[in-house]
Scaffold this motif. Structure first.
Motif, short mmCIF file in Angstrom:
data_model
loop_
_atom_site.label_atom_id
_atom_site.label_comp_id
_atom_site.label_asym_id
_atom_site.label_seq_id
_atom_site.Cartn_x
_atom_site.Cartn_y
_atom_site.Cartn_z
N LEU A 1 0.94 -1.30 0.17
CA LEU A 1 -0.01 0.09 -0.11
C LEU A 1 0.93 1.24 0.01
O LEU A 1 1.62 1.31 0.85
N GLN A 2 0.52 2.37 -0.53
CA GLN A 2 1.14 3.62 -0.84
C GLN A 2 0.51 4.45 0.16
O GLN A 2 1.20 5.29 0.45
N ILE A 3 -0.64 4.27 0.56
CA ILE A 3 -1.24 5.24 1.23
C ILE A 3 -1.18 4.97 2.67
O ILE A 3 -1.12 3.86 3.22
N PRO A 4 -0.64 6.18 3.56
CA PRO A 4 -0.65 5.72 4.95
C PRO A 4 -1.79 5.36 5.71
O PRO A 4 -2.98 6.05 5.62
N ILE A 5 -1.53 4.07 6.36
CA ILE A 5 -2.68 3.27 6.64
C ILE A 5 -3.37 4.18 8.17
O ILE A 5 -4.55 4.17 8.34
N SER A 6 -2.61 4.90 8.74
CA SER A 6 -2.94 5.81 9.94
C SER A 6 -3.68 6.99 9.49
O SER A 6 -4.70 7.41 10.14
N LEU B 1 -9.78 -2.01 7.38
CA LEU B 1 -9.09 -1.08 7.21
C LEU B 1 -8.09 -1.10 6.00
O LEU B 1 -7.87 -0.35 4.93
N HIS B 2 -7.34 -2.21 5.67
CA HIS B 2 -6.51 -2.55 4.68
C HIS B 2 -7.51 -2.82 3.39
O HIS B 2 -7.18 -2.13 2.49
N LEU B 3 -8.65 -3.27 3.43
CA LEU B 3 -9.72 -3.25 2.17
C LEU B 3 -9.93 -1.72 1.89
O LEU B 3 -9.85 -1.56 0.71
N ILE B 4 -10.30 -0.94 2.95
CA ILE B 4 -10.58 0.53 2.43
C ILE B 4 -9.49 1.12 1.79
O ILE B 4 -9.54 1.74 0.97
N ALA B 5 -8.20 1.03 2.42
CA ALA B 5 -7.20 1.63 1.79
C ALA B 5 -6.73 1.16 0.43
O ALA B 5 -6.58 1.83 -0.48
N SER B 6 -6.88 -0.14 0.35
CA SER B 6 -6.65 -0.60 -0.97
C SER B 6 -7.70 -0.34 -2.23
O SER B 6 -7.29 0.09 -3.14
N SER B 7 -8.82 -0.34 -1.65
CA SER B 7 -9.74 0.38 -2.55
C SER B 7 -9.82 1.73 -3.02
O SER B 7 -9.75 1.94 -3.99
N THR B 8 -9.35 2.70 -1.98
CA THR B 8 -9.13 4.03 -2.25
C THR B 8 -7.86 3.98 -3.25
O THR B 8 -8.12 4.84 -4.17
N GLU B 9 -6.64 3.26 -3.21
CA GLU B 9 -5.70 3.36 -3.94
C GLU B 9 -6.15 2.87 -5.15
O GLU B 9 -5.75 3.51 -6.41
N LEU B 10 -6.82 1.68 -5.65
CA LEU B 10 -7.47 1.38 -6.69
C LEU B 10 -8.32 2.49 -7.44
O LEU B 10 -8.06 2.83 -8.61
N PHE B 11 -9.04 3.14 -6.72
CA PHE B 11 -10.00 4.19 -7.17
C PHE B 11 -9.23 5.31 -7.48
O PHE B 11 -9.42 5.99 -8.85
#
Length: 148
Positions: A30-35, A55-65
């Motif tokens: 993931l490139q987005i800071p999880i915190s 949390l990881h799914l939301i972060a991953s979905s955000t990156e894909l979006f």
């Protein structure tokens, strides 16, 4: 069919937490800071606890979006023979993608209209507080400003 998720956390050179998510054997860093994602999620007063997998799914979905938006905006810029992606390219890309257009188009600022004045003359920057907020809401820009 269910997928198994394995997560590995660590810190990079700057001290920000990094997360690698393994989905069915494929590892995605993931490139987005999880915190930061967690802080944004906790802005919702209905959310008390956040499961690490969610949390990881939301972060991953955000990156894909964000990747989708960047790719579609780049395509529009290339169609218009431009090297720099501008707000107008992003707006066109969002309009072309119906599911995104349904929720995001109203949130994007309107493109600035070309003026008759010289480009050296600048009008005052438009403040985000010019438009009144509905009761019970707040602007997200304040969250992303650095604390001093």
């Amino acid at each position: 069919m269910t997928r198994a998720f394995d997560t590995m956390t660590g810190e990079d050179e700057e001290g920000t937490s990094t997360v690698a998510v393994a989905v069915a054997g494929d590892t995605h860093q993931l490139q987005i800071p999880i915190s930061r994602v967690k802080k944004i999620m906790k802005l919702d007063q209905d959310i008390n606890k956040i499961n690490s997998e969610a949390l990881h799914l939301i972060a991953s979905s955000t990156e894909l979006f964000l990747e989708l938006l960047a790719e579609k905006s780049a395509q529009v810029a290339l169609e218009k023979k431009r090297k720099t992606i501008k707000l107008e390219h992003l707006r066109v890309a969002v309009k072309r993608h119906q599911p995104t257009s349904d929720f995001l188009l109203d949130s994007l600022p309107m493109p600035s209209q070309p003026s008759d004045r010289s480009p050296k003359v600048q009008s005052r920057p438009r403040s985000s507080t010019d438009k009144p907020l509905p009761s019970g809401t707040r602007r997200i820009e304040a969250f992303f400003q650095k604390c001093t």
